[in-house]
Design an enzyme around this catalytic site. Sequence first.
Site, PDB file in Angstrom:
ATOM      1  CG  HIS A   5      56.083  62.194  30.908  1.00  5.23           C
ATOM      2  ND1 HIS A   5      56.722  63.363  30.567  1.00  5.23           N
ATOM      3  CD2 HIS A   5      55.266  62.483  31.955  1.00  5.23           C
ATOM      4  CE1 HIS A   5      56.316  64.326  31.387  1.00  5.23           C
ATOM      5  NE2 HIS A   5      55.436  63.826  32.236  1.00  5.23           N
ATOM      6  CG  HIS A  63      49.331  69.647  29.188  1.00  3.71           C
ATOM      7  ND1 HIS A  63      48.928  70.886  28.732  1.00  3.71           N
ATOM      8  CD2 HIS A  63      48.595  69.411  30.308  1.00  3.71           C
ATOM      9  CE1 HIS A  63      47.996  71.376  29.548  1.00  3.71           C
ATOM     10  NE2 HIS A  63      47.776  70.502  30.509  1.00  3.71           N
ATOM     11  CG  ASN A 116      43.087  71.163  31.335  1.00  4.25           C
ATOM     12  OD1 ASN A 116      42.667  72.314  31.267  1.00  4.25           O
ATOM     13  ND2 ASN A 116      42.710  70.319  32.261  1.00  4.25           N
ATOM     14  CB  VAL A 117      38.951  70.381  27.600  1.00  7.54           C
ATOM     15  CG1 VAL A 117      39.569  70.739  26.275  1.00  7.54           C
ATOM     16  CG2 VAL A 117      38.732  68.886  27.698  1.00  7.54           C
ATOM     17  N   GLY A 140      42.290  69.003  46.038  1.00  6.72           N
ATOM     18  CA  GLY A 140      42.171  67.879  45.123  1.00  6.72           C
ATOM     19  C   GLY A 140      43.080  66.729  45.545  1.00  6.72           C
TER      20      GLY A 140
END
Length: 302
Positions: free
Chosen positions: A98, A108, A110-111, A261
């Site tokens: 941000h 954003h 993600n992997v 999580g």
Amino acid sequence: MKNVSISAVKDYLQGLQNSICQSLEKLDGGAQFKHDEWERAEGGGGQSRVLTQGNIFEQAGVNFSHVMGANMPGSATAHRPELAGRSFEAMGVSLVIHPLNPQVPTTHMNVRFFIASKEGADPIWWFGGGYDLTPYYGYDEDCLHWHSTAKNACDTFSPEFYPKYKKWCDEYFYLKHRDETRGVGGLFFDDLNELGFDQSFAFTQSIADSFISAYVPIVKKRKDSATDDAQRQFQLYRRGRYVEFNLVYDRGTLFGLQSGGRTESILMSMPPLVRWEYGFEPQEGTPEAELYTDYLKPRDWL
């Protein structure tokens, strides 16, 4: 588990986290990432890294996690019922950035890698991930650069991948209740295993490794743009859409919360400041209005 190397994926992802954090720190030139290691009672853990109040980035979080458990969470089995009753290991790197200046887009990436096991049966494994761009003020040349970089990362493997995963991204990062995309898209892929482990892993690396090349030039171009409080207020208003998507639709957020999580790490994707305004509509002919008419809908950027 012929050819499947969990340790190779973990080593790569931890190296990816390091290299992205180094690139962002260098670019910001002010704040540094705070490192926060955590453990999960059911198994596994991770490392969260968060940079706040930098010269360029108001908040940037780059997380690595590696968790395991006896049963897949409902968010994973909902679209793949064959996974029910299997133990699992899941690992990935997820980041959200941000920026301070409203002319710089939020992003954003993600992997991730999953493997689900059951006694007497072959393991089921797959890769997933991608990246997307969420501008507050639209620039065609930024979108062109972003999508060109994404396409180049895909084309080494198949010319069919970019259009397929670009479309999937447009459909995934879509707020049904607003009838608008979250931003200008990018790539989204999931359940990838048809290439075999080595090539599926290589493809995932190609996407992840291209992220900095896709994002940093845009940041450099926009970070010193003149801005005012009205633009800041619009940025904070539009950040509300990010919160809405993550809490209502995002699979990764749901998986993280359902799998026990670390809540702080899962919700580090939230913007540090945000606002909602009842019945807001941008004035016709303004750059704010153009965001809605020209950028928050699927578009062939190339």
